[in-house]
Design a protein around this motif. Structure first.
Motif, PDB file in Angstrom:
ATOM      1  N   VAL A 220       0.884  -1.267   0.048  1.00  0.00           N
ATOM      2  CA  VAL A 220      -0.072   0.116   0.001  1.00  0.00           C
ATOM      3  C   VAL A 220       0.900   1.314   0.173  1.00  0.00           C
ATOM      4  N   VAL A 221       0.237   2.269  -0.298  1.00  0.00           N
ATOM      5  CA  VAL A 221       0.996   3.734  -0.474  1.00  0.00           C
ATOM      6  C   VAL A 221       0.552   4.910   0.547  1.00  0.00           C
ATOM      7  N   ALA A 222       1.341   5.476   0.882  1.00  0.00           N
ATOM      8  CA  ALA A 222       0.813   6.655   1.994  1.00  0.00           C
ATOM      9  C   ALA A 222       0.782   7.557   1.007  1.00  0.00           C
ATOM     10  N   ARG A 223      -0.293   8.599   0.829  1.00  0.00           N
ATOM     11  CA  ARG A 223      -0.267   9.402  -0.257  1.00  0.00           C
ATOM     12  C   ARG A 223      -0.740  10.885   0.458  1.00  0.00           C
ATOM     13  N   PRO A 224      -0.261  12.018  -0.260  1.00  0.00           N
ATOM     14  CA  PRO A 224      -0.405  13.156   0.451  1.00  0.00           C
ATOM     15  C   PRO A 224      -1.776  13.507   0.628  1.00  0.00           C
ATOM     16  N   PRO A 225      -1.880  14.371   1.431  1.00  0.00           N
ATOM     17  CA  PRO A 225      -3.283  15.098   1.934  1.00  0.00           C
ATOM     18  C   PRO A 225      -4.010  15.993   0.640  1.00  0.00           C
ATOM     19  N   THR A 226      -3.001  16.376  -0.041  1.00  0.00           N
ATOM     20  CA  THR A 226      -3.756  17.375  -1.328  1.00  0.00           C
ATOM     21  C   THR A 226      -3.222  16.747  -2.470  1.00  0.00           C
ATOM     22  N   LEU A 227      -3.950  17.053  -3.785  1.00  0.00           N
ATOM     23  CA  LEU A 227      -3.803  16.533  -5.173  1.00  0.00           C
ATOM     24  C   LEU A 227      -2.344  16.973  -5.395  1.00  0.00           C
ATOM     25  N   GLY A 228      -1.510  16.025  -5.761  1.00  0.00           N
ATOM     26  CA  GLY A 228      -0.195  16.465  -6.283  1.00  0.00           C
ATOM     27  C   GLY A 228       0.861  16.783  -5.322  1.00  0.00           C
ATOM     28  N   GLY A 229       0.519  16.613  -4.069  1.00  0.00           N
ATOM     29  CA  GLY A 229       1.488  16.786  -3.012  1.00  0.00           C
ATOM     30  C   GLY A 229       2.793  15.871  -3.231  1.00  0.00           C
ATOM     31  N   GLU A 250      10.245   4.886  -1.220  1.00  0.00           N
ATOM     32  CA  GLU A 250       9.582   6.307  -1.588  1.00  0.00           C
ATOM     33  C   GLU A 250       9.390   6.217  -3.346  1.00  0.00           C
ATOM     34  N   VAL A 251       7.776   6.844  -3.669  1.00  0.00           N
ATOM     35  CA  VAL A 251       7.759   6.675  -5.090  1.00  0.00           C
ATOM     36  C   VAL A 251       7.128   8.280  -5.235  1.00  0.00           C
ATOM     37  N   ALA A 252       6.906   8.263  -6.590  1.00  0.00           N
ATOM     38  CA  ALA A 252       6.410   9.581  -6.889  1.00  0.00           C
ATOM     39  C   ALA A 252       5.107  10.105  -6.360  1.00  0.00           C
ATOM     40  N   GLY A 253       4.399   9.240  -6.056  1.00  0.00           N
ATOM     41  CA  GLY A 253       2.987   9.333  -5.318  1.00  0.00           C
ATOM     42  C   GLY A 253       2.978   9.268  -3.974  1.00  0.00           C
ATOM     43  N   GLY A 254       4.127   8.942  -3.293  1.00  0.00           N
ATOM     44  CA  GLY A 254       4.001   8.892  -1.862  1.00  0.00           C
ATOM     45  C   GLY A 254       5.018   7.823  -1.380  1.00  0.00           C
ATOM     46  N   VAL A 255       4.876   7.257  -0.522  1.00  0.00           N
ATOM     47  CA  VAL A 255       5.618   6.304   0.428  1.00  0.00           C
ATOM     48  C   VAL A 255       4.898   4.797   0.425  1.00  0.00           C
ATOM     49  N   ALA A 256       5.592   3.858  -0.236  1.00  0.00           N
ATOM     50  CA  ALA A 256       5.007   2.539  -0.233  1.00  0.00           C
ATOM     51  C   ALA A 256       5.502   1.536   0.779  1.00  0.00           C
ATOM     52  N   VAL A 257       4.768   0.685   1.215  1.00  0.00           N
ATOM     53  CA  VAL A 257       5.333  -0.278   2.316  1.00  0.00           C
ATOM     54  C   VAL A 257       4.751  -1.787   1.802  1.00  0.00           C
ATOM     55  N   VAL A 258       5.727  -2.502   1.754  1.00  0.00           N
ATOM     56  CA  VAL A 258       5.573  -3.850   1.120  1.00  0.00           C
ATOM     57  C   VAL A 258       5.624  -4.845   2.553  1.00  0.00           C
ATOM     58  N   ALA A 259       4.628  -5.767   2.653  1.00  0.00           N
ATOM     59  CA  ALA A 259       4.612  -6.487   3.968  1.00  0.00           C
ATOM     60  C   ALA A 259       3.831  -7.821   3.656  1.00  0.00           C
ATOM     61  N   ASP A 260       3.930  -8.551   4.665  1.00  0.00           N
ATOM     62  CA  ASP A 260       3.389  -9.810   4.712  1.00  0.00           C
ATOM     63  C   ASP A 260       1.969 -10.048   4.384  1.00  0.00           C
ATOM     64  N   SER A 261       1.209  -9.034   4.639  1.00  0.00           N
ATOM     65  CA  SER A 261      -0.292  -8.913   4.697  1.00  0.00           C
ATOM     66  C   SER A 261      -0.797  -7.511   4.385  1.00  0.00           C
ATOM     67  N   PHE A 262      -1.914  -7.355   3.939  1.00  0.00           N
ATOM     68  CA  PHE A 262      -2.427  -6.009   3.798  1.00  0.00           C
ATOM     69  C   PHE A 262      -2.499  -5.366   4.959  1.00  0.00           C
ATOM     70  N   HIS A 263      -2.928  -6.252   6.005  1.00  0.00           N
ATOM     71  CA  HIS A 263      -3.108  -5.488   7.649  1.00  0.00           C
ATOM     72  C   HIS A 263      -1.935  -5.180   7.987  1.00  0.00           C
ATOM     73  N   HIS A 264      -0.666  -5.972   7.893  1.00  0.00           N
ATOM     74  CA  HIS A 264       0.753  -5.363   8.195  1.00  0.00           C
ATOM     75  C   HIS A 264       0.974  -4.281   7.384  1.00  0.00           C
ATOM     76  N   ALA A 265       0.606  -4.363   6.240  1.00  0.00           N
ATOM     77  CA  ALA A 265       1.113  -2.882   5.391  1.00  0.00           C
ATOM     78  C   ALA A 265       0.386  -1.609   5.697  1.00  0.00           C
ATOM     79  N   PHE A 266      -1.239  -1.927   5.845  1.00  0.00           N
ATOM     80  CA  PHE A 266      -1.866  -0.653   6.351  1.00  0.00           C
ATOM     81  C   PHE A 266      -1.296   0.015   7.718  1.00  0.00           C
ATOM     82  N   LYS A 267      -0.862  -1.240   8.715  1.00  0.00           N
ATOM     83  CA  LYS A 267      -0.450  -0.727  10.044  1.00  0.00           C
ATOM     84  C   LYS A 267       0.868  -0.099   9.940  1.00  0.00           C
ATOM     85  N   ALA A 268       1.847  -0.502   9.207  1.00  0.00           N
ATOM     86  CA  ALA A 268       2.966   0.248   9.138  1.00  0.00           C
ATOM     87  C   ALA A 268       2.887   1.460   8.082  1.00  0.00           C
TER      88      ALA A 268
END
Length: 696
Positions: A220-229, A250-268
């Motif tokens: 999953v990716v953490a994304r900015p609060p505004t469009l194009g942030g 870190e990617v152009a759209g935000g910061v990605a987390v790779v984990a064992d499950s989506f639960h782990h990914a969202f928590k991180a």
């Protein structure tokens, strides 16, 4: 033009979306009979049918199934001409090709496949009959076909699979390989349940999120609060130390987390501490956007002298596609190759974009097209797949990227907001001029086609609809239209029915208001001013079936609208209960369509039902707000798309008979449904709605 491919089992192919020159280049010049030609090598640019020894008919489809029922429609075309059982016809989705036509959009799939698919099946049937005739030493014309078998006069049978190998060697069939006339259709035109219905309801059907690709980890990716942030800084120490986390990238759209499950990914993801730079629209909100659009609408020319005017200005909000299945892509990018799995309406463009993003030649990128759980134009763009490929490359491992509902609503594609100015000039009881000028947020924004350098690539499909008022639907004298735009850094995309969904809605409201100004009934007025007999016929059908003009209680109203596009036409009658104008309920919708040959009337009725819900949603309640550069909505909880309680209590869809070849239907009903709902609301409330959605 149908070709025989060199294979151990019967395999025939027809060029699709190209001329025959490329097929000739594969090794043969077309002879007097096209099916005489043996072609070796690739099936690029072709629709290919194979009869397997297991008695299955396989057609690898260069389109994507996103719920519209195209696999069922093609299976019906094949079954019709081949005399095969539907259960014996398999329609897997083709991987992205290097050339040809793999575009699913513009309501074009059935019309573009109708000829080639039927020609293929008819040719295959002729070869199978000839093979059986040679085996049994009988005249080919004495044999018949049924249920994926050839049947002799004495009752002997041979399955297509048992004849496939010998049929593959036949170059000159003993019977003609021509499609049947419509008068002899037994499958086409018959209401048919989807071939994948059981798989869908039992969970057997696979979507991108269901795929078990070796080593692909939930992402999953953490994304900015505004469009194009943009990311200024990130503290990922806590996230990296959490259980199950494999990588933070870190990617152009935000910061990605790779984990064992989506639960782990969202928590991180939620544990990341990120400082964001606001996007370029951080000072802009709805009111300012509406003002810019209003100012960008071109001026209307002078009205004819001596004419009276019926005028209106209309505003339409941004709208999310919000398909039920969130965007998901699996990517495995290695040093010399890449493989990506996702649902795409434009897989050839996607392959090229992914290759450019990860720095590989196209030939080293393989794109697997997966069924999608809805699209409405969203999967014309491939932002999630590009992002998944970039994350996989940076993390050096396969990933399964999921955009959450909030990700897509707040940072994904949307229908552009628009402002319309319409003037109908009338004199001596008729319209003598009709002018429609509009402005929309520019669709040239390139902010989501991410490259390896964080740059951008155009990823917006061209508009399929007409310019304002250029369709000549009504006999309204001098017709004129013009278009302006406002360029904003907002990710936009083609939304079901593209521009027609707003333009025709606004025009149909004005048609009702002109009728009122002239003292005429809206249906009667349309009947005398519509140009096309087919449009008049669908209008007459809904007026009759929907009991137009019946007495309704106070606060209730009927509305009607028509639309013509894609070689098809449709009319819609809606009834609404607006006794509480803030909570109106559409109680009845009656639609009628003429789409030429309706391959699967049941599928077409489902499409029309979906467009009715789209019209109800976008006219009454569903839209996106922009608050200081951010999309306010984040889920179905606040993006108020119609739910079951908003659906009409009664729905009818009437398919007018026709022997014309199929036109388009997937998007056809949206403008008519939206216009009918708006007109019903206007009559029920004695108001003139001008801003949509009405309750926003």
């Amino acid at each position: 033009m149908v070709y025989s491919l060199a294979a151990s089992t019967l395999t025939v192919a027809a060029p699709l979306g190209c001329d025959t020159s490329s097929a000739r280049a594969e090794g043969a010049e077309p002879a007097r009979r096209p099916s005489d030609v043996l072609v070796t090598g690739t099936d690029e640019e072709m629709l290919v049918l194979e009869v397997t020894e297991a008695n299955k008919v396989v057609v690898r489809l260069p389109r994507v199934e996103v719920g519209q029922g195209v696999t069922t429609a093609v299976a019906m075309m094949i079954a019709e001409e081949l005399d095969a059982r539907l259960v014996d016809v398999d329609i897997p989705l083709a991987d992205a090709r290097a050339k040809g036509n793999q575009y699913t959009g513009g309501s074009s799939s059935v019309s573009s496949l109708y000829g080639p698919a039927r020609e293929l099946a008819a040719t295959a049937r002729a070869k199978l009959v000839t093979a059986a005739a040679r085996r049994w030493h009988l005249p080919a014309r004495s044999l018949r076909t049924r249920d994926t078998k050839v049947i002799a006069p004495d009752g002997r049978t041979a399955t297509f699979g048992s004849l496939s190998a010998s049929a593959a060697r036949i170059q000159r069939p003993a019977v003609p390989g021509r499609p049947r006339p419509a008068s002899r259709h037994r499958v086409i035109g018959r209401p048919t349940t989807r071939i994948d219905a059981r798989d869908i309801v039992t969970g057997k059907a696979e979507y991108a999120g269901d795929l078990a690709v070796a080593g692909a980890k939930p992402t999953v990716v953490a994304r900015p609060p505004t469009l194009g942030g943009k990311v200024v800084s990130v503290d990922d120490r806590v996230a990296r130390s959490m259980p199950g986390v494999h990588a933070v990238v870190e990617v152009a759209g935000g910061v990605a987390v790779v984990a064992d499950s989506f639960h782990h990914a969202f928590k991180a993801r939620d544990a990341l501490r990120i400082t964001w730079k606001p996007g370029p629209l951080a000072s802009l909100s709805d009111a300012a956007i509406r003002a810019r659009l209003r100012a960008a609408v071109p001026r209307l020319g002078s009205a004819p002298r001596g004419s009276a005017q019926t005028e209106g200005e209309f505003e339409f909000a941004f709208v999310s596609h919000a398909p039920m299945e969130v965007l998901t892509a699996v990517a495995d990018v290695r040093a010399g190759r890449a493989e990506v799995w996702f649902s795409s309406q434009t897989p050839m463009d996607a392959r090229e974009s992914i290759a450019a993003a990860v720095g590989l030649p196209k030939s080293k990128v393989r794109v697997h097209v997966i069924r999608g759980g809805g699209s409405f134009g969203r999967r014309l763009n491939h932002d999630a797949a590009i992002e998944a490929a970039l994350i996989s490359k940076a993390a050096r491992r396969p990933v399964k990227l999921m955009w959450s509902r909030a990700d897509d609503i707040r940072h994904g594609r949307m229908r552009p907001a628009s402002h319309h100015r319409i003037r109908a000039s009338h004199a001596r009881g008729r319209v003598v001029a009709f002018a429609h000028a509009m402005a929309s947020v520019s669709e040239s924004y390139e902010g989501q086609g991410l490259s390896a350098q964080g740059g951008v690539k155009p990823a917006v499909a061209p508009a399929a609809g007409p310019l304002p008022s250029d369709s000549g639907l009504y006999n309204f004298g001098r017709i004129s239209g013009d278009w302006g735009s406002v360029e904003l850094a907002i990710p936009l995309g083609a939304w079901r029915s593209v521009d027609s969904g707003t333009m025709r809605t606004a025009e149909e409201i004005v048609v009702d208001e002109v009728a009122a100004a002239l003292g005429k009934d809206p249906v009667a007025f349309r009947r005398t001013t519509l140009r096309n007999k087919a449009v008049k016929a669908v209008l007459a059908k809904v007026a009759d079936a929907g009991d137009w003009g019946r007495t309704l209680p106070a606060g209730h109203g009927q509305g009607v609208a028509v639309h013509e596009e894609y070689g098809s036409c449709v009319a819609c009658l809606a009834e609404i209960d607006a006794t509480d104008p803030k909570n109106p309920r559409v109680t009845k919708v009656v639609m009628a369509a003429d789409v030429g040959t309706a391959v699967n009337p049941r599928g077409l009725q489902a499409q029309l039902m979906g467009t009715a819900i789209d019209g109800i949603s976008t006219v009454l309640q569903a839209g996106l707000h922009i608050d200081r550069g951010a999309v306010r909505e984040s889920s179905y909880a606040d993006f108020h798309y119609a739910r079951q309680r908003h659906a009409p209590l009664r729905f009818e869809a009437h398919i007018l008979p026709s022997r014309r070849e199929p036109g388009g239907a997937g998007e056809l009903g949206v403008p008519a449904a939206a216009g009918a709902v708006a007109n019903a609301y206007a009559r029920a409330t004695a108001t003139k709605p001008r801003r949509f959605p009405i309750n926003f």
